[in-house]
Design a protein around this motif. Structure first.
Motif, short mmCIF file in Angstrom:
data_model
loop_
_atom_site.label_atom_id
_atom_site.label_comp_id
_atom_site.label_asym_id
_atom_site.label_seq_id
_atom_site.Cartn_x
_atom_site.Cartn_y
_atom_site.Cartn_z
N PRO A 56 -49.62 -104.00 36.77
CA PRO A 56 -49.88 -105.08 36.09
C PRO A 56 -49.12 -105.78 34.83
CG PRO A 56 -51.28 -103.58 35.03
CD PRO A 56 -50.61 -102.92 36.60
N LEU A 57 -47.60 -105.12 35.13
CA LEU A 57 -46.61 -104.78 33.78
C LEU A 57 -45.36 -105.28 35.15
CD1 LEU A 57 -47.14 -102.59 30.54
CD2 LEU A 57 -47.56 -104.90 31.18
N PHE A 58 -45.42 -105.14 36.54
CA PHE A 58 -44.55 -105.46 37.01
C PHE A 58 -44.04 -106.20 37.96
CE2 PHE A 58 -44.50 -100.11 35.74
CZ PHE A 58 -42.81 -100.19 36.39
N PRO A 59 -44.20 -107.75 37.38
CA PRO A 59 -43.73 -108.44 38.69
C PRO A 59 -43.97 -108.23 39.50
CG PRO A 59 -41.83 -108.96 37.14
CD PRO A 59 -41.48 -107.21 37.17
N LYS A 60 -44.81 -109.14 41.02
CA LYS A 60 -44.95 -108.75 41.75
C LYS A 60 -43.65 -109.02 43.12
CE LYS A 60 -48.75 -109.25 45.74
NZ LYS A 60 -50.49 -110.17 45.67
N GLY A 61 -43.56 -108.22 43.58
CA GLY A 61 -42.65 -108.54 45.23
C GLY A 61 -40.50 -108.40 44.42
N SER A 62 -40.87 -108.02 42.98
CA SER A 62 -39.62 -107.94 42.10
C SER A 62 -38.36 -106.66 43.10
CB SER A 62 -39.64 -108.26 40.90
OG SER A 62 -39.98 -107.48 40.43
N THR A 63 -37.38 -106.78 42.72
CA THR A 63 -36.56 -106.03 43.31
C THR A 63 -35.64 -105.61 42.32
OG1 THR A 63 -35.39 -107.12 44.97
CG2 THR A 63 -37.11 -105.89 46.01
N SER A 109 -38.10 -101.91 31.03
CA SER A 109 -36.64 -102.52 30.46
C SER A 109 -35.57 -102.66 31.16
CB SER A 109 -35.77 -101.28 29.11
OG SER A 109 -35.70 -100.56 30.02
N LEU A 110 -35.78 -102.34 32.48
CA LEU A 110 -34.72 -102.92 33.53
C LEU A 110 -34.88 -104.03 34.09
CD1 LEU A 110 -33.62 -99.59 35.14
CD2 LEU A 110 -32.25 -100.83 33.60
N LEU A 111 -36.09 -104.01 34.07
CA LEU A 111 -36.45 -105.82 34.75
C LEU A 111 -36.17 -106.91 32.97
CD1 LEU A 111 -39.79 -104.83 35.95
CD2 LEU A 111 -37.83 -105.79 37.78
N LYS A 115 -29.51 -103.34 32.01
CA LYS A 115 -28.76 -102.62 31.67
C LYS A 115 -27.46 -101.90 33.17
CE LYS A 115 -31.23 -102.10 27.12
NZ LYS A 115 -31.37 -100.94 26.50
N ALA A 116 -26.85 -101.99 33.16
CA ALA A 116 -26.20 -101.74 34.52
C ALA A 116 -25.92 -99.90 34.43
CB ALA A 116 -25.04 -102.26 34.89
N ARG A 117 -26.28 -99.53 35.13
CA ARG A 117 -26.46 -98.29 35.35
C ARG A 117 -24.92 -97.92 36.28
NH1 ARG A 117 -31.07 -94.91 35.55
NH2 ARG A 117 -31.10 -94.36 34.30
N ASN A 118 -23.67 -97.95 36.10
CA ASN A 118 -23.29 -97.57 36.74
C ASN A 118 -22.60 -96.07 37.04
OD1 ASN A 118 -22.47 -100.49 37.12
ND2 ASN A 118 -21.21 -99.87 34.94
N SER A 119 -22.61 -94.99 36.71
CA SER A 119 -22.78 -93.43 36.48
C SER A 119 -24.15 -93.24 36.27
CB SER A 119 -21.87 -93.40 36.49
OG SER A 119 -20.83 -93.56 36.32
N PHE A 120 -23.80 -91.94 37.25
CA PHE A 120 -25.07 -90.97 36.89
C PHE A 120 -24.66 -89.48 37.55
CE2 PHE A 120 -25.99 -93.39 41.06
CZ PHE A 120 -26.48 -91.17 41.79
N LEU A 121 -25.24 -88.55 37.04
CA LEU A 121 -24.98 -87.07 37.15
C LEU A 121 -25.67 -86.56 38.19
CD1 LEU A 121 -23.31 -84.63 35.35
CD2 LEU A 121 -25.81 -83.98 34.06
N ILE A 122 -25.12 -85.79 39.37
CA ILE A 122 -26.27 -85.00 39.98
C ILE A 122 -25.88 -83.70 40.28
CG2 ILE A 122 -25.41 -84.96 41.88
CD1 ILE A 122 -25.19 -87.36 42.60
N GLU A 123 -26.69 -82.39 39.35
CA GLU A 123 -26.47 -81.46 39.77
C GLU A 123 -27.49 -80.29 40.23
OE1 GLU A 123 -25.26 -80.15 34.68
OE2 GLU A 123 -27.08 -80.72 35.19
N TYR A 124 -27.01 -79.28 40.67
CA TYR A 124 -27.81 -78.29 41.26
C TYR A 124 -26.95 -76.64 40.71
CZ TYR A 124 -29.97 -75.71 45.60
OH TYR A 124 -30.40 -74.90 45.77
#
Length: 266
Positions: A56-63, A109-111, A115-124
């Motif tokens: 119910p808190l997510f707009p239908k069909g939004s991306t 909050s992103l909807l 807030k553009a997340r331009n980078s993220f961490l990948i670890e293994y």
């Protein structure tokens, strides 16, 4: 699909007051770079996974084009509970402090305010036995076992006679890496859409995905020394940051090759 629909029907309860988040495990290779049946490398075909949310808190069909990560699932669940009245912070703990326990952020909050997340961490951390043995398919510091044709159910199948097996190694201890994946397709500059990885063995990989979207050529050797130090400096800071605001501020800072990196590198 039918199993998933039945499962949702059993557990969802009131659909007007139910939020469903769907994602998946990482995908397998299907022959890319000559690799099959595994997912333990930091490349696009295994890093990217689907992510859907409905409620119910997510707009239908939004991306949203903003990058969403699996570290956003827990903040999203708590945010949904708060906004629906089902969850409240502990006494004496403010919403602000409550949220900073997460490196991710709520998809709501992103909807509401992207807030553009331009980078993220990948670890293994690579897996290996660390011991030798008499098993002909066991190798020190590697993870190997015997497979047969049953491991591959789709064409093209392995050309292995029925009843026979082959030694298949899927991982090793030196396959331990930390990466920065930067995604900013609005700016086609060389340092806006890349993957940089530092391996525990000292090996490095760098791909400019604007020019090389299939990650076919490692361009680390073409970078200048100051550029290499900047990538290493950034990845150290991304590993150490805490909370979405701090990490996101670093994500959006961009790369700066005008500073004496050797003096500032930690």
């Amino acid at each position: 699909k039918q199993w998933y629909q039945r499962r949702v029907a059993i557990t969802a309860g009131d659909p007007k007051n139910t939020t469903i988040i769907f994602t998946s495990d990482n995908g397998f290779y299907f022959g890319e770079w000559g690799m099959i049946l595994d997912k333990r490398q930091p490349y696009e075909v295994t890093v990217r996974v689907p992510m859907y949310a409905s409620g119910p808190l997510f707009p239908k069909g939004s991306t949203q084009d903003t990058v969403v990560l699996n570290i956003d699932v827990a903040p999203t669940a708590i945010d949904v509970a708060k906004k629906s009245g089902a969850g409240k912070p502990k006494p004496g703990v403010s919403d602000e402090n409550y949220g900073l326990q997460f490196d991710g952020t709520s998809m709501l909050s992103l909807l509401e305010a992207p807030k553009a997340r331009n980078s993220f961490l990948i670890e293994y951390h690579g897996m290996g036995n660390g011991i030798d043995s008499n098993d002909s398919c066991a190798h020190i510091n590697m993870r190997c076992w015997y497979k047969d044709n049953k491991v591959w159910y789709t064409e093209p199948k392995f050309d292995i006679p029925d009843g026979e097996k082959f030694c298949f190694c899927v991982d090793s201890r030196n396959n331990t890496f930390t990466c920065e994946r930067r995604v900013n397709n609005n700016n086609p500059g060389i340092f806006t859409n890349f993957l940089y990885c530092s391996f525990s063995s000292g090996f490095n990989e760098y791909y400019n995905l604007h020019k090389d979207p299939f990650q076919m050529k490692n361009m680390w050797g073409t970078l200048g020394e100051d550029q290499k130090w900047e990538f290493k400096r950034r990845i150290g800071r991304i590993r150490e940051c805490r909370g979405f605001e701090e990490c996101n501020q670093l994500d959006n800072s961009g790369l700066d090759f005008d500073k004496p990196f050797r003096d500032n590198f930690r």
